[in-house]
Design an enzyme around this catalytic site. Structure first.
Site, PDB file in Angstrom:
ATOM      1  N   SER A 106       0.599  -1.248   0.201  1.00 30.58           N
ATOM      2  CA  SER A 106       0.405   0.271   0.119  1.00 30.58           C
ATOM      3  C   SER A 106       0.793   1.302   0.203  1.00 30.58           C
ATOM      4  CB  SER A 106      -0.793  -0.009   1.277  1.00 30.58           C
ATOM      5  OG  SER A 106      -1.914  -0.973   1.554  1.00 30.58           O
ATOM      6  N   HIS A 127      -1.241  -2.693  -7.766  1.00 33.79           N
ATOM      7  CA  HIS A 127      -1.446  -2.526  -5.885  1.00 33.79           C
ATOM      8  C   HIS A 127      -3.124  -2.153  -6.419  1.00 33.79           C
ATOM      9  CE1 HIS A 127      -2.627   0.820  -2.122  1.00 33.79           C
ATOM     10  NE2 HIS A 127      -3.065  -0.584  -2.237  1.00 33.79           N
ATOM     11  N   GLU A 139      -3.735   0.333  -8.835  1.00 38.90           N
ATOM     12  CA  GLU A 139      -3.261   1.347  -9.274  1.00 38.90           C
ATOM     13  C   GLU A 139      -1.391   0.587  -9.859  1.00 38.90           C
ATOM     14  OE1 GLU A 139      -3.311   4.463  -6.355  1.00 38.90           O
ATOM     15  OE2 GLU A 139      -2.360   2.997  -5.304  1.00 38.90           O
ATOM     16  N   ASN A 177      -4.072   6.019  -1.317  1.00 41.50           N
ATOM     17  CA  ASN A 177      -3.541   6.308   0.166  1.00 41.50           C
ATOM     18  C   ASN A 177      -2.561   7.489   0.840  1.00 41.50           C
ATOM     19  OD1 ASN A 177      -4.535   3.963   0.751  1.00 41.50           O
ATOM     20  ND2 ASN A 177      -3.016   2.155   0.729  1.00 41.50           N
TER      21      ASN A 177
HETATM   22  N1  LIG Z   1      -5.960  -4.228   4.018  1.00 39.95           N
HETATM   23  C1  LIG Z   1      -6.279  -4.160   3.056  1.00 39.95           C
HETATM   24  O1  LIG Z   1      -7.224  -3.220   2.263  1.00 39.95           O
HETATM   25  C2  LIG Z   1      -4.864  -3.519   2.026  1.00 39.95           C
HETATM   26  C3  LIG Z   1      -5.268  -2.782   0.625  1.00 39.95           C
HETATM   27  C4  LIG Z   1      -4.161  -3.309  -0.128  1.00 39.95           C
HETATM   28  C5  LIG Z   1      -3.079  -3.500  -0.120  1.00 39.95           C
HETATM   29  N2  LIG Z   1      -3.437  -3.891   1.113  1.00 39.95           N
HETATM   30  C6  LIG Z   1      -1.558  -4.721   1.218  1.00 39.95           C
HETATM   31  O2  LIG Z   1      -1.617  -5.996   1.003  1.00 39.95           O
HETATM   32  C7  LIG Z   1      -0.052  -6.493   2.327  1.00 39.95           C
HETATM   33  C8  LIG Z   1      -1.494  -7.439   2.654  1.00 39.95           C
HETATM   34  O3  LIG Z   1      -2.530  -6.698   3.576  1.00 39.95           O
HETATM   35  P1  LIG Z   1      -3.279  -7.389   4.251  1.00 39.95           P
HETATM   36  O4  LIG Z   1      -4.441  -6.381   4.825  1.00 39.95           O
HETATM   37  O5  LIG Z   1      -4.103  -8.609   3.522  1.00 39.95           O
HETATM   38  O6  LIG Z   1      -3.078  -8.393   5.564  1.00 39.95           O
HETATM   39  P2  LIG Z   1      -3.217  -9.810   6.283  1.00 39.95           P
HETATM   40  O7  LIG Z   1      -2.404  -9.476   7.786  1.00 39.95           O
HETATM   41  O8  LIG Z   1      -4.705  -9.628   6.603  1.00 39.95           O
HETATM   42  O9  LIG Z   1      -2.552 -10.856   5.960  1.00 39.95           O
HETATM   43  C9  LIG Z   1      -1.308 -10.416   5.513  1.00 39.95           C
HETATM   44  C10 LIG Z   1      -0.721 -12.283   5.646  1.00 39.95           C
HETATM   45  O10 LIG Z   1       0.861 -12.212   5.523  1.00 39.95           O
HETATM   46  C11 LIG Z   1       1.508 -13.336   6.431  1.00 39.95           C
HETATM   47  N3  LIG Z   1       2.495 -13.207   6.613  1.00 39.95           N
HETATM   48  C12 LIG Z   1       2.734 -12.353   7.689  1.00 39.95           C
HETATM   49  N4  LIG Z   1       4.282 -12.550   7.998  1.00 39.95           N
HETATM   50  C13 LIG Z   1       4.923 -13.354   6.929  1.00 39.95           C
HETATM   51  C14 LIG Z   1       6.467 -13.677   6.599  1.00 39.95           C
HETATM   52  N5  LIG Z   1       7.224 -13.200   7.479  1.00 39.95           N
HETATM   53  N6  LIG Z   1       5.771 -14.515   5.448  1.00 39.95           N
HETATM   54  C15 LIG Z   1       5.023 -14.568   4.495  1.00 39.95           C
HETATM   55  N7  LIG Z   1       3.545 -14.298   4.883  1.00 39.95           N
HETATM   56  C16 LIG Z   1       3.747 -13.580   6.211  1.00 39.95           C
HETATM   57  C17 LIG Z   1       0.037 -13.775   6.732  1.00 39.95           C
HETATM   58  O11 LIG Z   1       0.243 -14.896   7.500  1.00 39.95           O
HETATM   59  C18 LIG Z   1      -1.217 -13.135   6.424  1.00 39.95           C
HETATM   60  O12 LIG Z   1      -1.563 -13.971   5.642  1.00 39.95           O
HETATM   61  C19 LIG Z   1       0.118  -5.193   2.639  1.00 39.95           C
HETATM   62  O13 LIG Z   1       1.238  -5.184   1.832  1.00 39.95           O
HETATM   63  C20 LIG Z   1      -1.505  -4.062   2.322  1.00 39.95           C
HETATM   64  O14 LIG Z   1      -0.326  -3.160   2.575  1.00 39.95           O
HETATM   65  C21 LIG Z   1      -4.058  -3.885   1.466  1.00 39.95           C
END
Ligand SMILES: NC(=O)c1ccc[n+]([C@@H]2O[C@H](COP(=O)([O-])OP(=O)(O)OC[C@H]3O[C@@H](n4cnc5c(N)ncnc54)[C@H](O)[C@@H]3O)[C@@H](O)[C@H]2O)c1
Length: 271
Positions: A106, A127, A139, A177
């Site tokens: 993000s 993204h 994005e 963001n």
């Molecule tokens: N939440 C949102 O609204 C959103 C929107 C767009 C992009 N993102 C991006 O997507 C990515 C994931 O976010 P999310 O909200 O799904 O988070 P989340 O916490 O729901 O999921 C993260 C995942 O990463 C895994 N993880 C943690 N440590 C790890 C490691 N060392 N190695 C491999 N896997 C690992 C966890 O087990 C989990 O399954 C981030 O980069 C975030 O910025 C999030």
């Protein structure tokens, strides 16, 4: 996000390998993907046959090496730069030279991941927004090192997934963001100041601005840990006080009140 991106790609006809750190989380992610597709069948947005075809295109695994034959890998692990850098270095070793390695980050600098590989020209941001199957925007983030071919392929992939891509430079927060998070953070500030309740701030922004959800419902949907990581990355890059995370947000993350995913955030959710 990983599950939503996998679902989007599979529904669009791509063969998808969904990799988690353990087989049990891969299985759980596949189960939530199936549940999401079932909901679409119930709503009449998809036939049972289309659901089965989409499910048939997704394989869950815990083996990173299973990604070796992929043309495109989209990383969507926790918003932590050191974790992502290590993963990009591993992906670079495992995948074919032509493969594009993309991040769903993000806010984090895509260039930091690109330079961990021997193919920085093939690295970019793709993204998606939350929930990925529903939100139309992608994005496409261009770090200094990305080739025009990589950006063109990333755009084409987003379009093939039925999304509208916008191209943006590798600058913290990209477009959405960078504009959204000062607003979300200032909503927490208003609440901390006692100006209005959570329910009234959410109702005000829905009713007064026509937003589909208020700032607290949105923070809970994004996840408070992810939101805090986004604000910290923005503050680290720009030192703008609007990006300095409100103390309450940080304390809620410490208390593991993370929003929808933990069952409690600014609002309560049934587990
Ligand atoms: N939440 C949102 O609204 C959103 C929107 C767009 C992009 N993102 C991006 O997507 C990515 C994931 O976010 P999310 O909200 O799904 O988070 P989340 O916490 O729901 O999921 C993260 C995942 O990463 C895994 N993880 C943690 N440590 C790890 C490691 N060392 N190695 C491999 N896997 C690992 C966890 O087990 C989990 O399954 C981030 O980069 C975030 O910025 C999030």
């Amino acid at each position: 996000m990983g599950s939503g991106i996998a679902e989007t790609a599979a529904v669009s006809g791509y063969e998808v390998i969904l990799r988690s750190r353990s087989q049990s989380t891969a299985d759980a992610t596949l189960a939530s993907l199936e549940k999401s597709l079932n909901r679409q069948v119930e709503k009449g947005k998809m036939s049972g046959a289309e659901r089965d075809q989409a499910l048939g295109r997704v394989t869950g695994t815990s083996e990173l090496a299973a990604l070796s034959g992929c043309d495109l890998v989209i990383e969507s692990v926790v918003e932590d730069l050191s974790v992502k850098k290590e993963l990009f270095s591993d992906l670079d070793r495992i995948t074919a030279d032509h493969a594009i390695l993309a991040t769903n980050t993000s806010t984090l600098p895509v260039i930091e991941m690109a330079v961990k590989t021997g193919r920085p020209g093939n690295v970019c941001g793709i993204h998606f927004f939350n929930p990925a199957p529903v939100m139309s925007l992608v994005e496409v983030v261009r770090p200094l090192t990305a080739s025009d071919e990589t950006i063109a392929e990333a755009r084409a992939f987003a379009e093939a997934c039925g999304k509208t891509p916008v191209e943006v430079k590798d600058r913290a927060g990209f477009i959405v963001n960078a504009l959204l998070f000062p607003y979300l953070n200032n909503a927490v500030r208003l609440y901390e100041l006692g100006v209005a309740s959570i329910g009234d701030i959410d109702a005000a922004m829905k009713g007064g601005c026509g937003f589909p959800m208020g700032p607290f419902a949105l923070l809970d949907l994004v996840g408070l840990d992810t939101s805090l990581a986004i604000l910290d990355a923005l503050y680290e890059e720009f030192r703008d006080p609007n990006y300095a995370a409100m103390p309450l947000l940080r304390r809620m993350v410490t208390a593991e009140q993370l929003g929808r995913k933990s069952g409690k955030g600014f609002l309560d959710y049934k587990k």
